[in-house]
Enzyme design. Structure first.
Site, PDB file in Angstrom:
ATOM      1  N   CYS A 111      33.929  53.209  23.857  1.00 41.79           N
ATOM      2  CA  CYS A 111      34.441  54.571  23.737  1.00 41.79           C
ATOM      3  C   CYS A 111      35.399  54.705  22.558  1.00 41.79           C
ATOM      4  O   CYS A 111      35.612  55.795  22.038  1.00 41.79           O
ATOM      5  CB  CYS A 111      35.123  55.008  25.032  1.00 41.79           C
ATOM      6  SG  CYS A 111      36.485  53.964  25.555  1.00 41.79           S
TER       7      CYS A 111
ATOM      8  N   ARG B  19      35.318  52.578  19.591  1.00 40.27           N
ATOM      9  CA  ARG B  19      34.834  52.118  18.292  1.00 40.27           C
ATOM     10  C   ARG B  19      33.355  51.752  18.352  1.00 40.27           C
ATOM     11  O   ARG B  19      32.828  51.416  19.417  1.00 40.27           O
ATOM     12  CB  ARG B  19      35.642  50.908  17.812  1.00 40.27           C
ATOM     13  CG  ARG B  19      35.396  49.648  18.616  1.00 40.27           C
ATOM     14  CD  ARG B  19      36.243  48.462  18.139  1.00 40.27           C
ATOM     15  NE  ARG B  19      37.653  48.678  18.401  1.00 40.27           N
ATOM     16  CZ  ARG B  19      38.562  48.833  17.450  1.00 40.27           C
ATOM     17  NH1 ARG B  19      38.228  48.770  16.177  1.00 40.27           N
ATOM     18  NH2 ARG B  19      39.833  49.032  17.762  1.00 40.27           N
TER      19      ARG B  19
ATOM     20  N   SER C 195      43.357  47.747  19.740  1.00 36.96           N
ATOM     21  CA  SER C 195      42.870  48.624  20.807  1.00 36.96           C
ATOM     22  C   SER C 195      43.647  49.929  20.831  1.00 36.96           C
ATOM     23  O   SER C 195      44.809  49.989  20.413  1.00 36.96           O
ATOM     24  CB  SER C 195      43.007  47.938  22.171  1.00 36.96           C
ATOM     25  OG  SER C 195      42.177  46.805  22.239  1.00 36.96           O
TER      26      SER C 195
ATOM     27  N   ASP D 237      44.748  46.202  25.690  1.00 33.55           N
ATOM     28  CA  ASP D 237      43.503  46.420  26.422  1.00 33.55           C
ATOM     29  C   ASP D 237      42.477  45.414  25.906  1.00 33.55           C
ATOM     30  O   ASP D 237      42.018  45.513  24.769  1.00 33.55           O
ATOM     31  CB  ASP D 237      43.013  47.858  26.190  1.00 33.55           C
ATOM     32  CG  ASP D 237      41.759  48.178  27.006  1.00 33.55           C
ATOM     33  OD1 ASP D 237      41.199  47.246  27.623  1.00 33.55           O
ATOM     34  OD2 ASP D 237      41.353  49.345  27.020  1.00 33.55           O
TER      35      ASP D 237
ATOM     36  N   GLN E 175      33.009  42.884  25.540  1.00 36.06           N
ATOM     37  CA  GLN E 175      31.957  43.530  24.749  1.00 36.06           C
ATOM     38  C   GLN E 175      31.451  42.589  23.653  1.00 36.06           C
ATOM     39  O   GLN E 175      30.250  42.527  23.382  1.00 36.06           O
ATOM     40  CB  GLN E 175      32.502  44.808  24.107  1.00 36.06           C
ATOM     41  CG  GLN E 175      32.916  45.886  25.091  1.00 36.06           C
ATOM     42  CD  GLN E 175      31.739  46.703  25.582  1.00 36.06           C
ATOM     43  OE1 GLN E 175      30.644  46.602  25.042  1.00 36.06           O
ATOM     44  NE2 GLN E 175      31.972  47.497  26.604  1.00 36.06           N
TER      45      GLN E 175
ATOM     46  N   GLY F 152      30.600  59.984  38.087  1.00 36.06           N
ATOM     47  CA  GLY F 152      30.223  58.842  37.250  1.00 36.06           C
ATOM     48  C   GLY F 152      30.875  57.566  37.730  1.00 36.06           C
ATOM     49  O   GLY F 152      32.097  57.488  37.808  1.00 36.06           O
TER      50      GLY F 152
ATOM     51  N   GLY G 194      30.183  54.267  36.504  1.00 33.95           N
ATOM     52  CA  GLY G 194      29.988  53.105  35.628  1.00 33.95           C
ATOM     53  C   GLY G 194      31.265  52.298  35.589  1.00 33.95           C
ATOM     54  O   GLY G 194      32.124  52.428  36.472  1.00 33.95           O
TER      55      GLY G 194
ATOM     56  N   ILE H 151      34.004  52.387  33.631  1.00 34.61           N
ATOM     57  CA  ILE H 151      35.245  53.172  33.561  1.00 34.61           C
ATOM     58  C   ILE H 151      35.466  53.915  34.872  1.00 34.61           C
ATOM     59  O   ILE H 151      36.589  53.987  35.386  1.00 34.61           O
ATOM     60  CB  ILE H 151      35.199  54.161  32.375  1.00 34.61           C
ATOM     61  CG1 ILE H 151      35.282  53.378  31.058  1.00 34.61           C
ATOM     62  CG2 ILE H 151      36.340  55.169  32.451  1.00 34.61           C
ATOM     63  CD1 ILE H 151      35.182  54.239  29.819  1.00 34.61           C
TER      64      ILE H 151
END
Length: 418
Positions: A58, A60, A113, A118, A124, A193, A195, A197
């Site tokens: 979300c 970069r 971050s 974070d 990732q 949602g 997922g 997050i």
């Protein structure tokens, strides 16, 4: 990077864009889902790129890879997203070789971050590494580099308090609710949602709000039910979304859709509603802001929160930078050894040829010649000679070029190392 004998690509680049210059809408244009990442990598391989990693979060979207020119990587990104080259040039960054290496260390250790400390980006990077390795797009350089970044990240987590307390957009969203909504435990909260997050936000909601009126909706209902089961929450069907929004005081949107899922038509206009959009690209239509009863907050705003926890973390930045410098220096020392790897390999080959020729000569001259003992002794002598040369090159990096030239000249290695 040509001197390091690692890749067909002339240089190592980082190309990308982040929250620093690109707003949520622009980042959405360059967002890559899992299928897009896979297609991008396959095309990169078809085009002859032999080392590349792709990440998209979300905050970069970045490509780390070897290329003759950065435009090769920029072109790949634009062909697999909705972004254009012109748009990219306005907000993007391109780092080359040592600068690109330093950048991935800053990113992977949480110093770059949107919320300091974070560390979600390191997971990732690990996923990106595995994805590229399956396609044969990880070379020795990338493998060593990613492992070094992981090592630095672990050390910073263990040796500093830069990640103390909860960190992330999901935590920031709950903090925002607690600061701006009175009697939050009595409010109806809808989370749309579930997922990564969404799950993290749900956990923080339960932990910090003491609210028994939290409802979950997800397009795939069984995913919402799994999370709801952990916290004893309510789950509703996707078809009930509009009705549940009407009943809600707070709506948190954390879907992974590429187009808005919450339109103005879904909002009941006669009740105060706080909407937190934690999605990239934005999943709440911009025209929702026009409703007088709605306050819409996007994750970019949430990430600018500077509470005491975040301020406290800043004091550990110098310590984190020292750790990064130490690990990065070790990586760069390893990288320097790649310069003389072909010469060392060629020298070993030449010494073996000399050994074999001499043993053949002595074998004809000496009766009862002991091949086994001669092999053991001569191989050990070669190992010792090789060790001396390698140590000299590692320890005296300032004269490496002269030393390599001398070794090649004395042992006539020019043809072998070409």
């Amino acid at each position: 990077m040509e001197d390091y004998h690692i890749s067909k690509g002339k240089h190592f680049y980082t190309i990308g864009l982040s929250y620093k210059k690109a707003d949520a809408e622009i980042r959405g244009h360059f967002s890559l889902d899992e299928e897009s990442k896979q297609r991008l990598l396959v095309q990169a391989k078809d085009e002859g790129i032999d080392g590349i990693l792709v990440t998209s979060t979300c905050n970069r979207t970045e490509i780390y890879g070897f290329a003759q020119h950065p435009f090769q990587l920029i072109k790949l990104l634009c062909e697999h997203t909705h972004g254009t080259v012109e748009e990219f040039e306005k907000v993007a960054y391109v780092y080359k070789n040592k600068q690109a290496i330093s950048h991935i260390f800053r990113v992977g250790t949480g110093l770059d971050s949107q919320i300091l400390g974070d560390f979600e980006i390191i997971s990732q990077l690990k996923v990106a590494f595995v994805r590229s390795k399956k396609l044969g797009l990880v070379n020795a350089f990338l493998e060593r580099l990613v492992n070094a970044v992981i090592q630095a990240s672990k050390r910073i987590k263990n040796e500093t308090e830069i990640s103390s307390g909860a960190t992330s957009v999901s935590f920031a969203s709950v903090q925002y609710i607690l600061k701006h909504i009175e009697n939050v435990s009595d409010k109806n909260i809808l989370l749309f949602g579930t997922g990564k997050i969404g799950r993290n936000t749900c956990e923080n909601l339960v932990k910090h709000t003491r609210n028994n009126h939290i409802t979950l909706i997800n397009r795939t209902k069984d995913k919402a039910e799994k999370i709801a089961g952990k916290f004893n929450l309510i789950v509703k069907d996707y078809a009930d979304l509009q009705a549940e929004i009407r009943n809600s005081d707070i709506l948190i949107v954390a879907t992974g859709a590429h187009n808005p899922t919450i339109s103005r038509e879904l909002i009941y206009p006669k009740k105060e509603l706080l909407i937190l959009d934690l999605s990239i690209p934005k999943n709440v239509s911009d025209d929702v802001r026009e409703l007088d009863n709605v306050k819409l907050i996007h994750l970019d705003h949430l990430s600018q929160m500077t509470d005491e926890t975040l301020e406290r973390r800043k004091q550990f930045i110098p310590q984190a930078k020292e750790i990064i410098a130490e690990v990065e220096e070790d990586f760069n020392k390893w990288l320097e050894t790649r310069k003389f790897a072909p010469t060392i390999k060629a020298l070993k080959k030449k010494l073996k040829m000399m050994k074999d020729a001499e043993l053949d000569f002595q074998r004809k001259k000496i009766s009862d010649f002991n091949d086994e003992q001669a092999e053991i002794v001569s191989n050990r002598i070669i190992q010792k000679i090789m060790k001396h040369f390698a140590n000299h090159l590692k320890e005296d990096s300032e004269t490496n070029d002269e030393s390599l030239e001398l070794i090649q000249k004395v042992f006539q290695l020019e043809e072998i190392t070409k």
